[in-house]
Design a protein around this motif. Structure first.
Motif, PDB file in Angstrom:
ATOM      1  N   THR A   1       0.831  -1.212   0.000  1.00 33.35           N
ATOM      2  CA  THR A   1       0.000   0.000   0.000  1.00 33.35           C
ATOM      3  C   THR A   1       0.860   1.255   0.000  1.00 33.35           C
ATOM      4  OG1 THR A   1      -0.188   0.037   2.416  1.00 33.35           O
ATOM      5  CG2 THR A   1      -1.967  -1.066   1.168  1.00 33.35           C
TER       6      THR A   1
ATOM      7  N   LEU B   1       1.999   1.881  -3.714  1.00 32.38           N
ATOM      8  CA  LEU B   1       0.873   1.905  -4.646  1.00 32.38           C
ATOM      9  C   LEU B   1      -0.207   2.923  -4.292  1.00 32.38           C
ATOM     10  CD1 LEU B   1       0.477  -1.932  -5.250  1.00 32.38           C
ATOM     11  CD2 LEU B   1       1.612  -0.248  -6.719  1.00 32.38           C
TER      12      LEU B   1
ATOM     13  N   HIS C   1       2.190   6.343  -2.136  1.00 34.87           N
ATOM     14  CA  HIS C   1       3.350   6.828  -2.904  1.00 34.87           C
ATOM     15  C   HIS C   1       4.482   7.258  -1.968  1.00 34.87           C
ATOM     16  CE1 HIS C   1       0.807   6.478  -6.379  1.00 34.87           C
ATOM     17  NE2 HIS C   1      -0.090   7.256  -5.805  1.00 34.87           N
TER      18      HIS C   1
END
Length: 110
Positions: free
Chosen positions: A63, A66, A69
């Motif tokens: 997470t 993706l 960031h």
């Protein structure tokens, strides 16, 4: 990020987990999946935790690049503080107190 106090660390941790989707996947992967994995190992098949826990942990790990960031590296450097921050974040989210901390984060300019 080189926090000297837990509060400084907490604000950085919260900034790195600011999206609800990230927090939700972390709650599943780092809190609920281990419980389910161990329970399934006792109730269904002994090796279930070997599958369940890594899959959900990896989901939580991914997470960061993706969805947020960012990197999880700053949080991994202090594993005890990271675990405490995760439990605090979960407790605050479940009790409705996380909004105040997110506002505090925004006021701090993070």
């Amino acid at each position: 990020m080189n926090p000297q106090t837990f509060d400084e660390y907490w604000l950085g941790y919260l900034a790195g987990h600011s999206k609800l989707s990230t927090r939700f996947i972390h709650y599943l992967g780092l809190f609920f999946a281990p419980i389910v994995g161990v329970a399934t190992s006792f109730l269904v098949v002994w090796w279930a935790f070997l599958v369940i826990i890594p899959v959900f942990y990896l989901a939580a790990l991914f997470t960061h690049p993706l969805l947020e960031h960012n990197s999880n590296k700053p949080y991994a450097e202090r594993p005890l503080w990271s675990a405490i921050a995760l439990l605090r974040m979960l407790a605050l989210d479940l009790t409705g107190g996380l909004g105040r901390q997110l506002r505090r984060l925004n006021e701090a300019g993070r």
